[in-house]
Design a protein around this motif. Structure first.
Motif, PDB file in Angstrom:
ATOM      1  N   SER A   1       0.809  -1.308   0.062  1.00  0.00           N
ATOM      2  CA  SER A   1      -0.088  -0.052   0.004  1.00  0.00           C
ATOM      3  C   SER A   1       0.850   1.309   0.074  1.00  0.00           C
ATOM      4  O   SER A   1       0.393   2.425  -0.276  1.00  0.00           O
ATOM      5  CB  SER A   1      -0.932   0.067   1.175  1.00  0.00           C
TER       6      SER A   1
ATOM      7  N   LYS B   1      -7.546  10.509   3.220  1.00  0.00           N
ATOM      8  CA  LYS B   1      -7.679   9.407   2.113  1.00  0.00           C
ATOM      9  C   LYS B   1      -6.676   9.872   1.050  1.00  0.00           C
ATOM     10  O   LYS B   1      -6.232   9.044   0.471  1.00  0.00           O
ATOM     11  CB  LYS B   1      -9.211   9.680   1.763  1.00  0.00           C
ATOM     12  N   THR B   2      -6.596  11.164   0.660  1.00  0.00           N
ATOM     13  CA  THR B   2      -5.853  11.584  -0.648  1.00  0.00           C
ATOM     14  C   THR B   2      -4.340  11.108  -0.231  1.00  0.00           C
ATOM     15  O   THR B   2      -3.579  10.950  -1.209  1.00  0.00           O
ATOM     16  CB  THR B   2      -6.088  12.963  -1.071  1.00  0.00           C
TER      17      THR B   2
ATOM     18  N   ALA C   1      -3.860   7.679  -0.733  1.00  0.00           N
ATOM     19  CA  ALA C   1      -4.018   7.318  -2.263  1.00  0.00           C
ATOM     20  C   ALA C   1      -2.635   7.806  -2.890  1.00  0.00           C
ATOM     21  O   ALA C   1      -2.159   6.688  -3.640  1.00  0.00           O
ATOM     22  CB  ALA C   1      -5.133   7.964  -2.868  1.00  0.00           C
TER      23      ALA C   1
ATOM     24  N   TYR D   1      -4.077   8.145 -11.899  1.00  0.00           N
ATOM     25  CA  TYR D   1      -4.951   8.719 -10.961  1.00  0.00           C
ATOM     26  C   TYR D   1      -6.107   9.657 -11.520  1.00  0.00           C
ATOM     27  O   TYR D   1      -5.559  10.578 -12.334  1.00  0.00           O
ATOM     28  CB  TYR D   1      -3.854   9.736 -10.123  1.00  0.00           C
TER      29      TYR D   1
ATOM     30  N   THR E   1      -8.924  12.325 -10.870  1.00  0.00           N
ATOM     31  CA  THR E   1      -9.490  13.348  -9.906  1.00  0.00           C
ATOM     32  C   THR E   1     -10.646  13.815 -10.513  1.00  0.00           C
ATOM     33  O   THR E   1     -10.669  14.379 -11.526  1.00  0.00           O
ATOM     34  CB  THR E   1      -8.176  14.271  -9.413  1.00  0.00           C
TER      35      THR E   1
ATOM     36  N   ARG F   1      -2.241   0.032 -11.254  1.00  0.00           N
ATOM     37  CA  ARG F   1      -2.693   0.482 -10.197  1.00  0.00           C
ATOM     38  C   ARG F   1      -3.640   1.845 -10.628  1.00  0.00           C
ATOM     39  O   ARG F   1      -3.108   2.735 -11.638  1.00  0.00           O
ATOM     40  CB  ARG F   1      -1.822   1.388  -9.035  1.00  0.00           C
TER      41      ARG F   1
ATOM     42  N   VAL G   1      -6.483   5.037  -8.962  1.00  0.00           N
ATOM     43  CA  VAL G   1      -6.940   5.734  -8.047  1.00  0.00           C
ATOM     44  C   VAL G   1      -8.205   6.544  -8.708  1.00  0.00           C
ATOM     45  O   VAL G   1      -8.052   7.142  -9.382  1.00  0.00           O
ATOM     46  CB  VAL G   1      -6.176   6.612  -7.143  1.00  0.00           C
TER      47      VAL G   1
ATOM     48  N   ASP H   1     -10.511   9.535  -7.383  1.00  0.00           N
ATOM     49  CA  ASP H   1     -10.511  10.314  -6.182  1.00  0.00           C
ATOM     50  C   ASP H   1     -11.678  11.594  -6.526  1.00  0.00           C
ATOM     51  O   ASP H   1     -11.147  12.715  -7.287  1.00  0.00           O
ATOM     52  CB  ASP H   1      -9.236  10.980  -5.751  1.00  0.00           C
TER      53      ASP H   1
ATOM     54  N   LEU I   1      -8.009   1.715  -6.069  1.00  0.00           N
ATOM     55  CA  LEU I   1      -8.133   2.595  -4.977  1.00  0.00           C
ATOM     56  C   LEU I   1      -9.519   3.393  -4.888  1.00  0.00           C
ATOM     57  O   LEU I   1      -9.252   4.224  -5.886  1.00  0.00           O
ATOM     58  CB  LEU I   1      -7.330   3.081  -4.266  1.00  0.00           C
TER      59      LEU I   1
ATOM     60  N   LEU J   1     -12.164   6.304  -3.519  1.00  0.00           N
ATOM     61  CA  LEU J   1     -11.992   7.198  -2.558  1.00  0.00           C
ATOM     62  C   LEU J   1     -13.564   7.761  -2.033  1.00  0.00           C
ATOM     63  O   LEU J   1     -13.999   7.983  -3.093  1.00  0.00           O
ATOM     64  CB  LEU J   1     -11.118   8.565  -2.465  1.00  0.00           C
TER      65      LEU J   1
END
Length: 438
Positions: A17, A46-47, A50, A66, A68, A136, A138, A140, A173, A175
């Motif tokens: 992680s 959280k961010t 991440a 990522y 956003t 990976r 994310v 968010d 992941l 969020l």
């Protein structure tokens, strides 16, 4: 540890992680190729987690995407720079509403935003996933999609469509700031694991933060609450101590002497290794002095020792010890004695336990003094939890063959009305009761 043994037996591929302590709670890391939900109120970190997750992927040579939906690219880069996280190789995609959408003439009058914006946004995310094929991912934050969704069914189907677009090796992941609890629960059944971050407000002192893994399919993990801090460098988690994971030290345990023959005779020749001793008495009766006597005697034999003090400052303690003929500064300089001054208003119980573990496992401390339990009690949200924390801590220290000396101050000076703030006498192997008399 037990969680590590379970993960090795099952042999589930894991990805780190990037958050210190979190992999231990998860049993070795996040199982590879699944979707995980990281939820918590704003300000819980959280961010930051991440970004640590993304930086760990770059460190391992993986492709990281990522997406956003709320913050800008510059804001994310600023957070990463403040925590010294290397995310240069991370592909950051902004999907915020355009300037035109925010103007009055850009608002919908006939259609609901869920019928236009939600589908478009999800399709754009899927297009980015297929274009970059990340290892990976994310997203968010999902709260933007929550507010766009007209009902839970539409929201659930859009998230499921995201899952279908992922490759089997991609770890995701998601969020969420928990702005809609009903939709959060809808999401829990979809994802492979759920990690919940929470803030606990205190009437005085630092806000306490804790993490809980509420779901992790097909994997053993460490249940319960785990304290964590947001430090310079990212989130640091302190896994809850489970004493049963540490087997007792084999062989006969020897005794350690205080250097005062009468005191050693009083306790049967010395304190056995792997035992805990509680010193109870009113203020000024010599509890700390007796504990320091055992500490310095161990240091003089070349052992590593540690003292965690809540009330006095280090300089005051050194000065008092010197006035009684104990040169504490010399042993501190040689490294045989380590003293940490802790502030109960700033310290969480998990952080305290982690400091003790660090002294035992990294510095090989063989004698530990806690002065006092009154200060430790102040760092707890309620005194009913102090006994449970101490039980785990003392069992762990006893299993490691450490001599533990705990100090507990009583209220009052003389007479029958003296009281202790909490009864932990049943946890100690030995009790030394000190009294004034007229």
């Amino acid at each position: 540890m037990a969680t590590e043994q379970v993960s090795q037996e099952i042999n589930v591929p894991r990805c780190n992680s990037g958050c210190p302590g979190l992999d231990e709670v998860l049993g070795g890391g996040l199982p590879l190729g699944h979707v995980y939900l990281l939820e918590g109120e704003p300000g819980t970190g959280k961010t930051t987690i991440a970004l640590q997750f993304a930086a760990e992927g770059i460190r391992n040579g993986e492709k990281v995407l990522y997406v956003t939906l709320s913050e800008s690219r510059d804001e994310l880069l600023l957070v990463a720079r403040n925590h010294r996280l290397a995310i240069d190789g991370v592909r950051i995609v902004e999907m915020k509403p355009s300037e035109q959408d925010l103007k009055p003439e850009g608002q919908y009058t006939v259609f609901h935003p869920a019928e236009v914006e939600l589908t478009d946004r999800v399709q754009n995310i899927i297009a980015e996933i297929r274009r970059h094929e990340p290892d990976r991912l994310v997203i968010d934050a999902l709260s933007e999609m929550c507010m766009l969704a007209k009902d839970p069914l539409r929201y659930r189907r859009q998230v499921l469509s995201l899952k279908e677009a992922l490759s089997p090796s991609c770890t995701v992941l998601l969020l969420d700031d928990r702005s809609s609890r009903q939709l959060d629960l809808e999401l829990h059944s979809i994802v492979h694991g759920v990690i919940v971050l929470a803030k606990i407000q205190r009437e005085y002192g630092k806000t306490r933060r804790r993490l809980e893994v509420t779901k992790l399919r097909g994997s053993a993990y460490r249940e319960g609450y785990h304290d964590y801090l947001i430090r310079d460098g990212g989130v640091v988690l302190f896994p809850r101590l489970v004493a049963a994971e540490y087997a007792a030290a084999p062989g006969k345990q020897d005794q350690i002497q205080s250097g005062i023959s009468q005191l050693d005779a009083l306790v049967g020749g010395g304190l056995d290794r792997g035992t805990s001793t509680l010193l109870i008495g009113p203020a000024g009766c010599g509890k700390t002095t007796i504990a320091l006597r055992w500490l310095i005697s161990a240091a003089e034999r070349g052992e590593t020792t540690a003292a965690f003090i809540f009330e006095e400052t280090i300089n005051t303690l050194i000065g008092r010890a010197l006035g009684l003929g104990m040169d504490l500064a010399k042993h501190i300089k040689s490294g045989h004695v380590r003293i940490d001054h802790l502030d109960p208003a700033e310290m969480s119980p998990g952080e305290f336990v982690e400091k003790v573990r660090e002294c035992v496992e990294k510095a090989n401390a063989r004698t530990i003094v806690i002065d006092s339990l009154n200060g430790f009690l102040q760092s707890m949200p309620g005194e009913q939890f102090l006994a449970l924390h101490l039980h785990e801590l003392l069992t762990y220290l006893n299993n490691r063959g450490v001599v533990t000396l705990m100090i507990l101050a009583q209220m009052g000076m003389i007479g029958h009305g003296m009281q202790t703030p909490v009864d932990v006498s049943y946890l100690a192997d030995n009790i030394l009761l000190l009294r004034y008399f007229e």
